[in-house]
Design a protein around this motif. Structure first.
Motif, short mmCIF file in Angstrom:
data_model
loop_
_atom_site.label_atom_id
_atom_site.label_comp_id
_atom_site.label_asym_id
_atom_site.label_seq_id
_atom_site.Cartn_x
_atom_site.Cartn_y
_atom_site.Cartn_z
N SER A 286 -14.03 18.63 38.41
CA SER A 286 -13.92 19.06 37.02
C SER A 286 -15.30 19.34 36.43
CB SER A 286 -13.21 17.99 36.19
OG SER A 286 -11.88 17.82 36.61
N ALA A 287 -16.31 18.59 36.89
CA ALA A 287 -17.67 18.79 36.38
C ALA A 287 -18.17 20.20 36.68
CB ALA A 287 -18.61 17.76 36.99
N ALA A 288 -17.79 20.73 37.85
CA ALA A 288 -18.21 22.09 38.20
C ALA A 288 -17.60 23.11 37.25
CB ALA A 288 -17.81 22.40 39.64
N VAL A 289 -16.33 22.91 36.89
CA VAL A 289 -15.68 23.81 35.95
C VAL A 289 -16.34 23.70 34.58
CG1 VAL A 289 -13.50 24.46 34.85
CG2 VAL A 289 -13.50 23.61 37.20
N HIS A 290 -16.63 22.47 34.15
CA HIS A 290 -17.23 22.25 32.84
C HIS A 290 -18.64 22.83 32.76
CE1 HIS A 290 -14.15 20.07 30.78
NE2 HIS A 290 -14.06 19.14 31.71
N ALA B 182 -9.87 22.78 38.87
CA ALA B 182 -10.84 22.30 39.86
C ALA B 182 -10.16 22.08 41.21
CB ALA B 182 -11.49 21.01 39.37
N HIS B 183 -8.98 21.49 41.18
CA HIS B 183 -8.25 21.22 42.43
C HIS B 183 -7.91 22.52 43.15
CE1 HIS B 183 -4.65 20.28 44.91
NE2 HIS B 183 -5.33 19.19 45.17
N GLU B 184 -7.49 23.52 42.40
CA GLU B 184 -7.17 24.83 42.99
C GLU B 184 -8.37 25.43 43.69
OE1 GLU B 184 -4.30 27.21 42.88
OE2 GLU B 184 -3.39 25.22 42.86
N CYS B 185 -9.56 25.18 43.17
CA CYS B 185 -10.79 25.76 43.72
C CYS B 185 -11.53 24.82 44.67
CB CYS B 185 -11.72 26.18 42.57
SG CYS B 185 -11.03 27.47 41.52
N ASP C 227 -21.55 34.56 38.90
CA ASP C 227 -20.43 35.38 38.46
C ASP C 227 -19.20 35.17 39.35
OD1 ASP C 227 -22.00 36.34 36.47
OD2 ASP C 227 -22.39 38.28 37.40
N GLN C 228 -19.42 35.10 40.65
CA GLN C 228 -18.31 34.93 41.58
C GLN C 228 -17.62 33.59 41.36
OE1 GLN C 228 -19.32 35.29 45.71
NE2 GLN C 228 -17.28 34.76 46.42
N PHE D 209 -12.88 30.44 39.04
CA PHE D 209 -12.27 29.49 38.11
C PHE D 209 -11.27 30.20 37.19
CE2 PHE D 209 -16.34 26.79 38.51
CZ PHE D 209 -15.79 26.06 39.54
N LEU D 210 -11.65 31.39 36.71
CA LEU D 210 -10.77 32.13 35.80
C LEU D 210 -9.51 32.60 36.51
CD1 LEU D 210 -13.36 34.25 33.78
CD2 LEU D 210 -12.13 32.20 33.05
#
Length: 283
Positions: A128-132, A121-124, A93-94, A99-100
């Motif tokens: 990109s795979a982690a976001v997807h 992804a760069h901000e975090c 959840d965290q 990401f949100l």
């Protein structure tokens, strides 16, 4: 794969089964590409020491246990994967909320259609795979970011207004919280305007938009009713109708401020809204 390497992989699999719902989710948690994790567990690639240290940290075991089976291992038998509820997983959840939060800030700053998954992804500080993993496509994360922004703003306003008992003072405070001053409030208004546009173009967003807007009008109506019970607002006023007109006025004025109308400013917006309250509501 040698015996010691096989034992290491078995211990990693044990941690995966007790820490994440899937192997892919565990890869996201340790910041490792899912294909690399799969190859390491399959014996075609070796874990690096930093990766093993991260696995031990996430699994809450010692690196000695992970490498050799000694030292601090899992505290208790791990539950089966099927018994885990990912909706209640605080780590999951965290990460999803991170990401949100990044997505809505980028939408406010650059515009809905200018934000890429790679930007989030760069901000975090991830891939990109982690976001997807959490959001299959760009549209999914952007749509959820719109909902997230509206929900966060509503929760913050509700918490602050709850501390004010007087209905008139509560409405005055709400007016101040709706002024698109530079910073978070202006960013939230930017999100809200873009939500209107997307809901106009894409019917699948309208239910969420209409639900959020109904909550906003109902919040105003409840404040008016409170003021009527306390005698600070006129009892003859139809609270639902007044809330409808008040919210329409707030939105129209905010649009003029955000688009740089030459005869509209934040201060004038506040003056017009306070004037509405004095004329239409005050006892």
């Amino acid at each position: 794969m040698g015996g010691s390497e096989q034992a290491l992989c078995d211990r990693v699999r044990r941690l995966i089964s007790g820490t994440a719902q899937t192997q892919g989710e565990f890869a996201v948690m340790i910041g490792l590409d899912a294909s690399k994790l799969s190859r390491s567990l399959g014996g075609t690639r070796r874990f690096t020491l930093p990766e093993l240290a991260r696995i031990a940290e996430i699994g809450r075991v010692s690196t000695d246990w992970l490498l050799h089976g000694n030292g601090t291992g899992p505290a208790a038998p791990q539950p089966a994967v099927e018994s885990r509820d990912p909706a209640r997983d605080p780590v999951r959840d965290q990460r999803r909320d991170e990401f949100l939060a990044a997505a809505w800030r980028l939408i406010a700053e650059r515009g809905y259609h200018a934000v890429r998954v790679a930007d989030i992804a760069h901000e975090c500080g991830t891939s990109s795979a982690a976001v997807h993993y959490y959001f299959p496509g760009k549209q999914d994360v952007l749509n959820e970011a719109l909902r997230y922004s509206v929900a966060q703003a509503f929760a913050r306003q509700t918490a602050e207004l709850r501390a004010i008992d007087d209905g008139r003072e509560r409405l005055l405070r709400l007016i101040d919280m709706q002024l698109p001053r530079p910073g978070q409030l202006r960013d939230e208004w930017s999100i809200w305007l873009q939500f209107w546009t997307e809901a106009t173009l894409r019917p699948q967003l309208r239910a969420v938009h209409n639900e959020s807007y109904a909550r906003w009008r109902e919040a105003i109506a409840r404040i008016i009713v409170r003021g009527q019970r306390q005698g600070v607002f006129r009892s003859t006023v139809d609270a639902i109708d007044a809330a409808l007109r008040f919210t329409a006025l707030v939105d129209g004025l905010a649009i003029q401020v955000l688009t740089g109308a030459p005869d509209m400013s934040v201060d004038r917006m506040r003056m017009v809204l306070v004037g509405f309250m004095a004329r239409e509501l005050d006892a």
